[in-house]
Scaffold this motif. Structure first.
Motif, short mmCIF file in Angstrom:
data_model
loop_
_atom_site.label_atom_id
_atom_site.label_comp_id
_atom_site.label_asym_id
_atom_site.label_seq_id
_atom_site.Cartn_x
_atom_site.Cartn_y
_atom_site.Cartn_z
N GLY A 69 0.76 -1.42 0.38
CA GLY A 69 -0.02 -0.02 0.21
C GLY A 69 0.89 1.31 0.23
N PRO A 70 -0.02 2.53 0.87
CA PRO A 70 0.89 3.51 0.92
C PRO A 70 2.47 3.10 1.56
CG PRO A 70 -0.77 3.52 1.70
CD PRO A 70 -1.17 2.00 1.23
N LEU A 71 2.61 2.70 2.26
CA LEU A 71 4.03 2.60 2.89
C LEU A 71 4.97 1.67 2.35
CD1 LEU A 71 3.05 0.95 6.28
CD2 LEU A 71 3.68 2.86 5.83
N GLY A 72 4.86 1.04 1.08
CA GLY A 72 5.73 0.74 0.14
C GLY A 72 6.57 -0.57 0.18
N LEU A 73 7.45 -1.00 -0.15
CA LEU A 73 8.64 -2.25 0.26
C LEU A 73 10.14 -1.66 0.24
CD1 LEU A 73 7.23 -4.59 -2.89
CD2 LEU A 73 5.92 -4.39 0.07
N ASP A 74 10.42 -1.49 1.35
CA ASP A 74 11.63 -1.52 1.61
C ASP A 74 12.44 -2.42 2.74
OD1 ASP A 74 11.72 0.08 4.32
OD2 ASP A 74 10.03 0.91 3.04
N PRO A 75 14.10 -3.26 3.01
CA PRO A 75 14.91 -2.19 2.32
C PRO A 75 14.82 -3.54 0.94
CG PRO A 75 15.46 -3.29 3.94
CD PRO A 75 13.92 -3.55 4.21
N LEU A 76 15.33 -2.58 -0.41
CA LEU A 76 15.89 -3.08 -1.54
C LEU A 76 16.85 -3.48 -1.54
CD1 LEU A 76 12.81 -1.89 -3.75
CD2 LEU A 76 13.10 -4.07 -2.30
N PRO A 77 17.95 -4.53 -2.08
CA PRO A 77 19.03 -4.29 -3.00
C PRO A 77 19.52 -3.43 -3.83
CG PRO A 77 17.64 -6.34 -3.97
CD PRO A 77 16.74 -5.33 -2.96
#
Length: 337
Positions: free
Chosen positions: A141-149
């Motif tokens: 949702g509004p939070l997004g996805l993290d952490p990413l490589p």
């Protein structure tokens, strides 16, 4: 030696000097700002330039493909999912998914031109933004996805600003080479033929539908590449609201400001627009402070769209071809396509 060659040599020297300048500054400032402010928007601008600058299809939803690329990369690489592709496979998959999305929006818009096509792409952008925002089970949702490589080149540098700089610059040069090669090949001549006179191109045997579809798919793939790389550099998918109409407007501004159909114009437009946005305004905001006044005009971050709009008005009035207009207008495109 022409002015264009001198400017190109100076720009190349500056680009090559950035890693050395970066060592003199704290927190890898030069590499980070160069990648985030210019290179990412230049890659996205190249994608829009194929669709709008070379094929003549007004696209007001390029940010949707950026968001698709960013979230495709995020979903495929985020640690919360069982499949973790890593940076390079995730970026390649995001690019392919972006191309598929471009073909998907290109199929029902074959017969549309001008304002009608602009409205469709604008609506597509809003649909994608709302989907990313509401598919919480996938996109968070509004939070997004993290952490990413983050971008990495183990044989050159560990993950960090310097590796991001080399990778982003290499991908930009690769995108430029592909665009330049296609522009001077039969594919590019067909794009220009459709842009200059679609009816004449059709009469000369050009398959207009396939030309438009290919332009949409390739342009969307570059936008998705920029979005995936953006997510990797920021190590976050960012909020879905970041990939809305305001981003599309920014990319359209940089392409028009630099010069529609001009590869050098896209780079110059990215340097001016993204540099102004990420360097000047951010520095002014930090210096003045966001709480200095409740007036929107007292906050530098609110000046950018007013400045971009004024720049577009002045460009259309005094230099409609852009700062670096397309040098070789292909006046025989229809005949040679």
């Amino acid at each position: 030696m022409s002015g264009r060659v001198i400017a190109g040599v100076l720009a190349l020297a500056l680009v090559l000097a950035i890693p050395f300048i970066d060592r003199l500054l704290p927190s890898s400032w030069a590499c980070t700002i160069f990648v985030r402010a210019i290179v990412l928007y230049a890659i996205i601008g190249l994608g829009l330039n194929i669709v709008t600058g070379w094929t003549g299809l007004l696209n007001l939803g390029c940010a949707a493909f950026v968001g698709i690329g960013a979230y495709a990369y995020s979903v495929l690489t985020w640690g919360g999912y069982p499949f973790q592709f890593g940076f390079w496979p995730g970026l390649a998959a995001a690019t392919v998914i972006g191309a598929g999305a471009g073909a998907l929006i290109g199929l029902p818009t074959m017969r549309l031109r001008g304002d009608y096509l602009a409205i469709v792409t604008l609506g597509f952008g809003e649909i994608v933004q709302n989907l990313l925002n509401n598919l919480e089970s996938i996109t968070n949702g509004p939070l997004g996805l993290d952490p990413l490589p983050s971008p990495s080149l183990p044989w050159i540098a560990p993950p960090g600003p310097l590796a991001s700089y080399y990778i982003a610059l290499g991908l930009l040069l690769l995108a430029l080479a592909v665009c330049w090669r296609l522009r001077h090949a039969r594919t590019g001549r067909r794009w220009l033929a459709v842009r200059d006179d679609e009816l004449a191109a059709r009469a000369c045997g050009v398959n207009v539908a396939s030309v438009k579809l290919g332009a949409f798919a390739l342009g969307a793939s570059l936008c998705a590449l920029g979005g995936g790389l953006m997510a990797a550099v920021y190590q976050s998918s960012s909020q879905p609201s970041e990939y809305g109409f305001l981003m599309s407007t920014t990319v359209v501004c940089l392409v028009i400001l630099g010069g529609l159909g001009s590869l050098g114009g896209v780079l110059l437009g990215a340097a001016i627009v993204a540099g102004f946005n990420n360097l000047i305004l951010d520095r002014l905001s930090t210096a003045i402070g966001s709480s200095a006044s409740t007036s929107v005009f007292a906050q530098p971050n609110n000046w950018k769209y007013m400045a971009f709009g004024l720049a577009l008005v002045l460009m259309m009035r005094f230099r409609p071809g852009g700062l670096l207009p397309e040098r070789f207008a292909n006046k025989t495109a229809v005949k040679s396509a």
